[in-house]
Scaffold this motif. Structure first.
Motif: not given
Length: 481
Positions: A192-219
């Motif tokens: 689909v991505i190729a047929a629409l002429g979109l750059p594949r590089r912009i689509f990253g791996p898919l993660n499921l709900p519950g995955a950790r994104v990272g740490r927020f430090t509010g300072e």
């Protein structure tokens, strides 16, 4: 006490809701609420991401002010809209809103590369002019330099997660709304991505709900002492809302009722045949790879729009202002006006494209009545009765279609979200469908967001245990027709 935070941002407002578990029950506390007003920017209606970001931070400061810093937090928003990021980690595109008119003609352009029946067979996503696939097609036409400069596509909640943590993660449930994820492989569809002429590089791996994104430090953001993990809920708000439905059995229909009404069920496998395509049902990815098989119905957007017009309020800053209002209408007053005109019989097709983003919703409703040879509403009560009854009729028609497509007989309707408080619409839904209707919980989306965090934190063993807790934590009311 261990707190978790849902930041739930809808099309018109957002809220910070703290949750914790006490003796097996889920306890919610709203900490902060803010408006979400679009802006006119570079010729398009856009989300004001800077204002939203500042509101997110202000809500975190509010948590700190009451000494309730959560251990985890998660953000959900509406689907389909995105920001393109450059290699330097800065946006190279505006966050154009899905109701903007830039996608005019984009579906036809995309279908020259990939006919819709093939797209539907692969992705299972219904045809909507605002789908991300068509937004990207429109962007190719208007600003190809932005796609050329982009290194990553982030959906709106993913963009805010990046601002919080510095990490870019794409989340599965929201990604499926783009019409670029294969319904069977559950990953980006390279064909689909190729047929629409979109750059594949912009689509990253898919993660499921519950995955950790990272740490927020509010300072560094002025929230001194705020330090917690950022997790992925189902970042698509409907994906979160469906988690919070306290269905009594497997034959229950769900309605996530807000700006949109999302009516459907959870399936274990996608349905991508021709009959489903023609009925315009969609197969969105759900929690733990369930499929949310549903239909998008115009929803409370119609009521919200009419109220804004009556009150002289514009949906988009710096756009054409409406006439000064002679009075300010509340939703309760509009509902009362509708009840007083229950014998008004004109109806509109709430799924008609004329109601997606009209200059005037009032005029659009009246024009539809003219074109279909019906009585034109002359009073506020007649106008509201027409919309209320038409929404209920839309729900009933969708339930009939759903039953035909799945071969199941449905026994009840469960309504979650802000619309669950709309007593008149719920009554009409029960009357029109002939099914028992159960309303609540109201904060369905934020609750579903928190459920993913509760499970990830070990507060509940699994989704079934969390859903069981909903039934003992919240007052679910059966609606009397």
């Amino acid at each position: 006490m261990k707190y978790h935070l849902a930041i739930d941002i809808g099309a018109s407002s957002g809220r910070h809701i703290l949750g914790h578990v006490e003796k097996g029950c889920m306890m919610l506390e709203e900490i902060y609420r803010f408006d979400n007003i679009q802006v006119r920017k570079n010729g398009h209606d856009c989300w004001n991401t800077e204002q939203l970001w500042q509101s997110i931070l202000e809500g975190l400061r509010a948590c700190k002010a009451v000494n309730k810093v959560p251990e985890t937090m998660g953000i959900d928003t509406w689907a389909v809209d995105f920001v393109l990021m450059g290699a330097d980690g800065r946006p190279v595109s505006d966050a154009v809103a899905y109701r903007d008119k830039r996608t005019k003609g984009a579906m036809e352009q995309a279908e020259r590369g990939l006919p819709f029946p093939e797209l539907y067979a692969r992705t299972g996503i219904q045809k909507q002019v605002f789908n991300t696939a068509y937004q990207l097609t429109a962007l190719q036409r208007e600003h190809p330099e932005q796609l050329a400069a982009a290194s990553r596509l982030l959906m709106i909640p993913e963009y805010f997660n990046y601002l919080l943590t510095g990490n870019m993660l794409n989340e599965y449930t929201n990604a499926t709304s783009t019409a670029l994820v294969n319904a069977y492989t559950r990953s980006w569809d390279d064909t689909v991505i190729a047929a629409l002429g979109l750059p594949r590089r912009i689509f990253g791996p898919l993660n499921l709900p519950g995955a950790r994104v990272g740490r927020f430090t509010g300072e560094v953001q002025g929230a001194v002492g705020f330090d917690c993990d950022v997790l992925l809920p189902a970042t698509h708000d409907t994906g979160s809302a469906f988690l919070a439905v306290p269905a009594r059995d497997e034959n229950a229909v769900y309605i996530s009722s807000g700006t949109w009404s999302l009516l459907g069920v959870e399936n274990e496998a996608p349905i991508t045949g021709e009959a489903s395509m023609l009925a315009n049902f969609t197969n969105e990815g759900g929690y733990r790879y369930r499929y949310r098989y549903l239909k998008n119905i115009m929803g409370l957007w119609m009521i919200q729009s009419i109220r804004r017009e009556l009150n002289g309020v514009s949906y988009v800053e710096d756009s054409k202002k409406t006439a000064a209002a002679q009075r300010q209408w509340s939703y309760a007053e509009l509902e009362a006006e509708a009840r007083g005109c229950a014998d008004f019989t004109s109806r509109v097709d709430v799924n008609d494209s004329s109601f997606l983003a009209p200059e005037s919703m009032t005029d659009a409703v009246k024009q539809f009545c003219v074109q279909t040879g019906q009585s034109v509403p002359q009073t506020v009560g007649e106008l509201m009765q027409c919309v209320y009854a038409s929404l209920a009729a839309g729900y009933a028609g969708a339930v009939r279609e759903l039953s035909a497509l799945t071969g199941k007989v449905y026994t009840s309707i469960n309504i979650v979200g802000g619309g669950s408080k709309d007593g008149y619409l719920n009554e009409l839904t029960a009357r029109t469908t002939g099914l028992p209707v159960f309303a609540g919980p109201t904060e369905g989306t934020a609750l579903g967001n928190l459920m993913a965090q509760f499970i990830a934190a070990g507060e509940f063993d699994d989704l079934e245990a969390a859903r069981a807790a909903i039934r003992q934590s919240f007052d679910i009311k059966e609606v009397t027709p």
